[in-house]
Design a protein around this motif. Structure first.
Motif, short mmCIF file in Angstrom:
data_model
loop_
_atom_site.label_atom_id
_atom_site.label_comp_id
_atom_site.label_asym_id
_atom_site.label_seq_id
_atom_site.Cartn_x
_atom_site.Cartn_y
_atom_site.Cartn_z
N LEU B 384 0.84 -1.21 0.00
CA LEU B 384 0.00 0.00 0.00
C LEU B 384 0.87 1.25 0.00
N HIS B 385 1.92 1.23 0.81
CA HIS B 385 2.85 2.36 0.83
C HIS B 385 3.50 2.54 -0.53
N GLN B 387 2.54 1.66 -3.45
CA GLN B 387 1.62 2.14 -4.48
C GLN B 387 1.54 3.66 -4.52
N VAL B 388 1.52 4.25 -3.34
CA VAL B 388 1.39 5.70 -3.27
C VAL B 388 2.64 6.37 -3.83
N PHE B 389 3.78 5.69 -3.76
CA PHE B 389 5.00 6.38 -4.14
C PHE B 389 5.53 6.05 -5.53
N ASP B 390 5.29 4.85 -6.04
CA ASP B 390 5.64 4.65 -7.45
C ASP B 390 4.72 3.71 -8.21
N LEU B 391 3.57 3.42 -7.65
CA LEU B 391 2.54 2.62 -8.31
C LEU B 391 2.98 1.18 -8.50
#
Lengths: 536, 536
Positions: B384-385, B387-391
């Motif tokens: 989840l983390h 995803q927020v930073f580089d998908l």
């Protein structure tokens, strides 16, 4: 993967905004300075506007009557009437016979369906993990779920904003690899500078100059996808609690990232000419956001293009209030008409615009290559940040893009892509006309990957998605694109990745889903009567 | 690039630790509980140990005499003697005739060269930007400078920890691409799940099982390089001000990332058997670090392997004090002897170890593919983390690695690589014996990419780098690997990326640089006498 996603669907409703039936205690939000030179009606309208734009009142929230609010605030009823009139003229609220005044925030006018099919059970599309403390919000898994849906068989996905398999340039890549990789191995397979391969930075700068943006390689920072760019800029410019302005609706990945950084998000509505810059101006006069995030060209999800006049006004505001603009432009080169849009950045003479684009839509998402164009000191500072978090972007993808630009094969690829997406857009629109039993408002986009559909009141987006999944077709709900609790009547359909047959069949199936919902909406007595006469 | 780097060299000294000549006011760090059951000498040694391990006192800091400290603390001189003796037995301090007691922290014993060639002017390698507020520390650009040095011509780089061009598997990639890309285009070029391509996760799990680690695909998170893994875990586990334990010396990229996250770094010395777990134990009894970061196998930069006994003790400590261990293992598969090391993770039955490895050393840094193996709930939360930073990580690199593992070509590639690096290590050691005019302490590593060299007191590492650059050869200073201000007498030489000729020539040139420094060390009168007799 599939099972997990489905299992995760058991979760509470996504948006806990003010219930629609309750009248908002608006007077508690308003503080009047009676000695101020600002007229009372203006103080009131300003403060209500803030509450609405900050997202504290969702679409459809009921405001008190003029009389009631006048009483609570101890002002003349005409004062409230003037304040409400101003907000109504701006399109932020509207009066309804029998329901009083309600907040109206979405792209097209608000929808009068509060009584019909209220159903907040979440769809399997929304997997809310147990990580509320991450403050990533409830839609945390939407993007990865969209991504993994591509792996499911038998389901037609109109959700994913990705090029279709036949537009992924596999042959191009094979040809470049077989011709050039042995020679280019050091660039393509080694470590590379954190700012990006020098050859790619030069090629991207040249590419941008052709689009009217006067930059050189030192203004380019290569990124591992746009999401990384939003994250880096967010980390650099925002502290927890800082405010960031976004369009409503806007790209849900940006909302996720800003939320994860602890920013407060202020939404400004979008209409057919892009962000309502007039409302932005009113807001900037009173608040101090640290960043304005916009998609001026073929906005995601609405597909609209910001008018030239608004672009100029937006830039003037950024200058006057010294707020940087992050221009996200994934779709600017996917245009269907002859007037080729220039980036907002092309008008920016003073470095207020940080321009972000990506190869994910024009080439292939799997390359994970995006770039930022901005003033040189900012590029230097952001690359220090980037280094700490991923050292550098994959060199292989960078080298491939740089070779494609050098060999000038991108422009030919884009010509083919534009024609294909244009055709698919028309195909989807035709299928909608043919198969859907109810009228739907759709802005016909001149570029990009999506149709943004406003459903009639008798069909809630969530109910439609649930029924559509029964028909083996998916799309994305409007809600995660909204920071104000709106979007219940909107869905986003992507015409890019599905095949032509899938587009027509997918739209037909959604039409069937609509019919099932409409059938259930038939009054109970009538249904019973129908059941008593069995079909032969 | 080159000019900028050189321009950036004008900066203040890197480490502002306590000046060597001043006696540390140690009593101000110590608080005694006279009613406690812990003996006074033990209270004193515990608190001094903390001050040293926390990095507040750098290598070589002078402690007060026993008599002076006894007076300041109002205790018997024997008490101080006992405390100092304990710390000396642990190897943390040592007494010198004429200089009193000093802090001794580095890998091999401390060096008595405080008077010789003190020269703190920074080398061009260290570009300190104007971003002190980023708290990334002065070595912020070391890694990107190492990366961009590869682009400079005529300079022999013994700095970069990267495979040489002939070990970058260009032909392998070409062959996979031409055979399989058309068919695999969707996996290789589309979006992919944030956790990584399913095929790669399965292949990596199987690969790890062969190394004795019982994991399956759901325990694997694919990452865009190890640095991203350190950053994600850091963000997830650490809040600003939290403490993290690292080895001294350790991988400088990890130090950078932890600093950028605002963590406080506690260093535990490394000796020939790896981290001094006995000192860790003493520290854990008093402080509450949130994470222990170790490189147990072919440690960077020292090349040592943590002994099995210490590995077991480390795991027991992690269990007892409930502190997770981040095992970074980039070099575990680059071994030169027959006893193949297992990861620390192979001993971990309770999920205390988060295992991190990468394809950058075993295949190619340009693929930017790394992975984490950990308990499933952690993988879910970290994704989840991520995803927020580089998908997601670039699919093309993931797909290539997954194909290589599937076709079982990695093991053959590694066999070749091991033989080559083993040979290069010996070549470098031989050249050092042949060309260097002074004895240097070197731990001969049984794997990895580096020699860690302890220079004699007459040659400071910075002075040597400056002279070596004159000779067109570079390497990395020891300082950025230290969190305690140490490393002034250490340099790291990489034997992996330079060619055989470059290794021999590079070592020869460093030898010349050493000779120049030694020549300048000749007393002034003698130099003047030499100048008065012109060479004919």
């Amino acid at each position: 993967m599939r099972e997990k996603t489905i299992r995760k669907a058991k979760h509470p409703p996504l948006y806990q905004s003010t219930p629609r039936s309750v009248v908002v205690p608006l007077h508690t939000y308003i503080h009047l300075e009676r000695s101020s030179s600002v007229p009372l009606y203006k103080q009131i309208s300003d403060q209500i506007r803030e509450v609405i734009l900050s997202g504290e009142l969702g679409e459809g929230s009921r405001l008190p009557t003029e009389r009631a609010l006048a009483q609570e605030l101890n002002v003349n009823r005409t004062t409230i009437m003037n304040a409400y009139n101003e907000l109504a003229a701006e399109g932020l609220i509207e009066g309804h016979v029998g329901r009083g005044t309600v907040v109206k925030r979405t792209y097209f006018q608000a929808f009068e369906d509060e009584e019909a099919f209220v159903d907040d059970s979440p769809s399997w599309l929304f997997g809310l993990s147990s990580m509320d403390d991450l403050s990533e919000g409830p839609q945390a898994r939407v993007l990865s779920d969209i991504a993994s849906m591509g792996e499911r068989e038998n389901i037609i996905s109109l959700a994913s904003a990705t090029p279709p398999p036949d537009m992924l340039p596999a042959e191009l890549i094979q040809s470049i690899m077989s011709q050039r990789l042995a020679e280019g191995r050091q660039s393509a397979l080694g470590y590379c500078p954190v700012e990006g391969l020098q050859s790619l930075r030069r090629a991207l700068a040249s590419h941008m100059r052709k689009r009217g943006v006067p930059v050189d390689f030192q203004h380019i920072l290569v990124l591992s996808g746009s999401t990384q760019g939003i994250g880096l800029i967010g980390r650099f410019l925002l502290h927890p609690g800082d405010e960031v302005v976004v369009e409503v609706p806007t790209y849900l990945g940006a909302i996720q990232t800003f939320r994860a950084l602890g920013a407060r998000i202020i939404g400004i509505p979008v209409d057919k000419d892009g962000m309502r810059v007039d409302l932005l101006e009113a807001m900037l006069a009173r608040r101090k956001p640290r960043l304005i995030y916009v998609l001026p060209t073929f906005q995601n999800p609405t597909g609209v293009v910001m008018s030239l006049e608004r672009r100029k006004r937006l830039l003037a505001l950024a200058r006057r209030y010294q707020v940087p603009i992050l221009e996200d432009d994934p779709y600017g080169e996917i245009y269907f008409e002859n007037d080729v849009p220039q980036p907002l950045k092309a008008l920016d003479t003073r470095g207020h615009v940080l321009y972000l684009s990506t190869c994910s839509k024009i080439l292939a998402p799997g390359l994970r290559v995006a770039w930022l164009a901005a003033a040189e000191p900012l590029i230097e500072m952001l690359s220090l940040h980037k280094q700490v978090f991923d050292l550098n972007t994959n060199a292989l993808g960078q080298w491939l893009v740089s070779e494609m630009l050098r060999q000038n094969v991108l422009s030919k690829h884009l010509e083919t892509a534009r024609a294909l997406y244009h055709h698919k857009r028309d195909l989807m629109l035709d299928a909608i006309k043919r198969y859907w039993p109810v009228p739907v408002r759709i802005h016909v986009p001149d570029g990009g990957f999506h149709l943004w559909c406003h459903l009639p009141g008798c069909i809630r987006a969530r109910a439609l998605l649930r029924e559509s999944i029964q028909e083996q077709v998916t799309f994305v709900l409007g809600e995660p694109f909204h920071v104000d609790g709106g979007g219940h009547q909107h869905i986003r359909l992507s015409f890019a990745s599905a095949s032509e047959d899938e587009i027509v069949e997918g739209i037909r199936r959604i039409g069937l889903a609509m019919q099932r919902i409409l059938a259930r909406h038939v009054p109970r007595e009538e249904q019973e009567r129908i059941e008593r006469f069995p079909v032969v």
